[in-house]
Design a protein around this motif. Sequence first.
Motif, short mmCIF file in Angstrom:
data_model
loop_
_atom_site.label_atom_id
_atom_site.label_comp_id
_atom_site.label_asym_id
_atom_site.label_seq_id
_atom_site.Cartn_x
_atom_site.Cartn_y
_atom_site.Cartn_z
N MET A 1 0.84 -1.21 0.00
CA MET A 1 0.00 0.00 0.00
C MET A 1 0.87 1.24 0.00
SD MET A 1 -2.97 1.07 2.72
CE MET A 1 -3.90 2.58 2.51
N ALA A 2 0.44 2.27 -0.73
CA ALA A 2 1.20 3.52 -0.77
C ALA A 2 1.26 4.15 0.60
CB ALA A 2 0.54 4.48 -1.76
N PRO A 3 2.42 4.66 1.00
CA PRO A 3 2.52 5.27 2.33
C PRO A 3 1.60 6.47 2.48
CG PRO A 3 4.45 5.79 1.01
CD PRO A 3 3.68 4.77 0.25
N LYS A 4 1.14 6.67 3.72
CA LYS A 4 0.29 7.82 4.00
C LYS A 4 1.17 9.05 4.21
CE LYS A 4 -2.99 7.35 7.09
NZ LYS A 4 -3.66 7.31 8.42
N ILE A 5 0.78 10.16 3.57
CA ILE A 5 1.50 11.42 3.71
C ILE A 5 0.65 12.38 4.53
CG2 ILE A 5 2.75 13.25 2.53
CD1 ILE A 5 3.66 10.36 1.87
N SER A 6 1.16 12.80 5.67
CA SER A 6 0.47 13.79 6.50
C SER A 6 0.94 15.18 6.11
CB SER A 6 0.75 13.54 7.99
OG SER A 6 0.21 12.32 8.42
N ILE A 7 0.07 15.90 5.43
CA ILE A 7 0.37 17.28 5.06
C ILE A 7 -0.24 18.18 6.12
CG2 ILE A 7 0.09 19.09 3.32
CD1 ILE A 7 -0.15 16.85 1.24
N ILE A 8 0.57 19.07 6.68
CA ILE A 8 0.13 19.91 7.80
C ILE A 8 0.19 21.37 7.38
CG2 ILE A 8 0.55 20.55 10.20
CD1 ILE A 8 2.03 17.84 10.49
N THR A 9 -0.92 22.07 7.54
CA THR A 9 -1.00 23.50 7.26
C THR A 9 -1.32 24.24 8.54
OG1 THR A 9 -1.69 23.24 4.95
CG2 THR A 9 -2.26 25.32 6.04
N VAL A 10 -0.44 25.16 8.91
CA VAL A 10 -0.65 26.01 10.07
C VAL A 10 -1.07 27.39 9.57
CG1 VAL A 10 0.53 27.19 11.96
CG2 VAL A 10 0.90 24.76 11.59
N CYS A 11 -2.08 27.98 10.20
CA CYS A 11 -2.56 29.28 9.71
C CYS A 11 -3.09 30.13 10.85
CB CYS A 11 -3.64 29.09 8.65
SG CYS A 11 -5.10 28.17 9.22
N TYR A 12 -3.12 31.43 10.60
CA TYR A 12 -3.75 32.38 11.52
C TYR A 12 -4.12 33.63 10.73
CZ TYR A 12 -4.65 35.66 15.29
OH TYR A 12 -5.24 36.59 16.11
N ASN A 13 -5.40 33.97 10.76
CA ASN A 13 -5.90 35.13 10.00
C ASN A 13 -5.39 35.10 8.55
OD1 ASN A 13 -7.31 35.99 12.22
ND2 ASN A 13 -5.97 37.72 12.70
N ALA A 14 -5.67 33.99 7.90
CA ALA A 14 -5.13 33.75 6.56
C ALA A 14 -6.22 33.60 5.51
CB ALA A 14 -4.26 32.51 6.59
N GLU A 15 -7.33 34.33 5.68
CA GLU A 15 -8.46 34.15 4.77
C GLU A 15 -8.10 34.46 3.31
OE1 GLU A 15 -11.67 37.09 4.80
OE2 GLU A 15 -10.62 38.15 6.39
N THR A 16 -7.11 35.33 3.08
CA THR A 16 -6.72 35.66 1.70
C THR A 16 -5.69 34.69 1.14
OG1 THR A 16 -4.96 37.18 2.44
CG2 THR A 16 -7.17 38.12 2.11
N LEU A 17 -5.14 33.82 1.97
CA LEU A 17 -4.05 32.94 1.55
C LEU A 17 -4.42 31.46 1.54
CD1 LEU A 17 -1.16 34.53 3.66
CD2 LEU A 17 -1.67 34.99 1.25
N ILE A 18 -5.33 31.07 2.42
CA ILE A 18 -5.53 29.66 2.71
C ILE A 18 -6.15 28.89 1.55
CG2 ILE A 18 -7.83 29.93 3.75
CD1 ILE A 18 -4.98 27.67 5.05
N ARG A 19 -6.96 29.55 0.74
CA ARG A 19 -7.69 28.85 -0.33
C ARG A 19 -6.75 28.14 -1.29
NH1 ARG A 19 -12.88 29.24 -2.10
NH2 ARG A 19 -13.22 31.03 -0.72
N ARG A 20 -5.74 28.85 -1.77
CA ARG A 20 -4.84 28.26 -2.76
C ARG A 20 -3.98 27.15 -2.14
NH1 ARG A 20 -3.58 31.81 -7.71
NH2 ARG A 20 -2.11 30.12 -8.04
N THR A 21 -3.64 27.33 -0.87
CA THR A 21 -2.86 26.30 -0.18
C THR A 21 -3.65 25.00 -0.11
OG1 THR A 21 -1.72 27.98 1.15
CG2 THR A 21 -1.67 25.72 1.96
N ILE A 22 -4.89 25.10 0.35
CA ILE A 22 -5.73 23.91 0.44
C ILE A 22 -5.95 23.29 -0.93
CG2 ILE A 22 -8.03 23.05 1.02
CD1 ILE A 22 -8.18 25.23 3.17
N GLN A 23 -6.23 24.13 -1.93
CA GLN A 23 -6.50 23.61 -3.26
C GLN A 23 -5.32 22.83 -3.81
OE1 GLN A 23 -9.79 24.24 -4.53
NE2 GLN A 23 -9.10 22.40 -5.61
N SER A 24 -4.10 23.27 -3.50
CA SER A 24 -2.91 22.57 -3.99
C SER A 24 -2.81 21.18 -3.39
CB SER A 24 -1.64 23.39 -3.69
OG SER A 24 -1.25 23.29 -2.33
N VAL A 25 -3.38 21.00 -2.20
CA VAL A 25 -3.42 19.67 -1.57
C VAL A 25 -4.54 18.83 -2.20
CG1 VAL A 25 -3.73 18.39 0.58
CG2 VAL A 25 -2.45 20.55 0.58
#
Length: 252
Positions: free
Chosen positions: A1-25
């Motif tokens: 089975m393919a290994p599980k990759i834990s991608i971690i995003t830390v954010c604070y008051n990032a409403e203008t930035l978070i969308r593209r970060t999540i979408q890339s995941v």
Amino acid sequence: MAPKISIITVCYNAETLIRRTIQSVLNQTYSNIEYIIVDGNSTDRTMETISDVFSINLVETQCIASLQTKIISEPDNGIYDAMNKGLALATGDYVWFINAGDEIYEPTTLENLVPFFEKNADVIYGDTAMVDESRNVLGLREKRPPKKFTWKSFRMGMLVCHQSILISRNIAPKYDLHYKISADIDWVIRAMKQAKIVCNSHQILSRFLIGGFSKQREKQSWKERFAIMRKHYGLPQTLMFHMFIGVRFLFK
């Protein structure tokens, strides 16, 4: 089975930035991803934006059907405390920090790393594209990743960007909260000291959003870096390296 990759995003008051970060995941073609978002109790619309992105993708595509998600929002004691919370939640074989404003380079990035997963690499690293707030690519990071990477490589500075390194969860330490700005350097060095198989992907792994440090934070960063270098490499080599940096700056 393919290994599980834990991608971690830390954010604070990032409403203008978070969308593209999540979408890339969400756009990754690799199937076994655990996505962890640690929000520091944002006071803007960050959490609403996170909810919107996931809702839209659930309705419009099946790209996150197999994605495991963990999202928390609560006060923390700074970015590295939040990162430690992400590590505590992670159950994957590898951990990868892609924080708000940064992005995984392209949809096939993780899939392209499968040959290195099959080698049971402890650390997989690559290059980094620098982008501005308009997402224009400004070029690759000035400090390029070395062909061969060991814990001693950081004597010449942080040659591998924190956003372009995947580390086996088995050797990933907690961040040292004594450092407020440069704990990521210490974290990578400590992990690298335990790594047996280190693989250069020879690929661009992430897009890093550049941001300016205030002079006060820049001074604190240099103090912390000096302390970290001294701890791991000793005072003589640390002094020699900082003399080299000073001379290079004068004649630049």
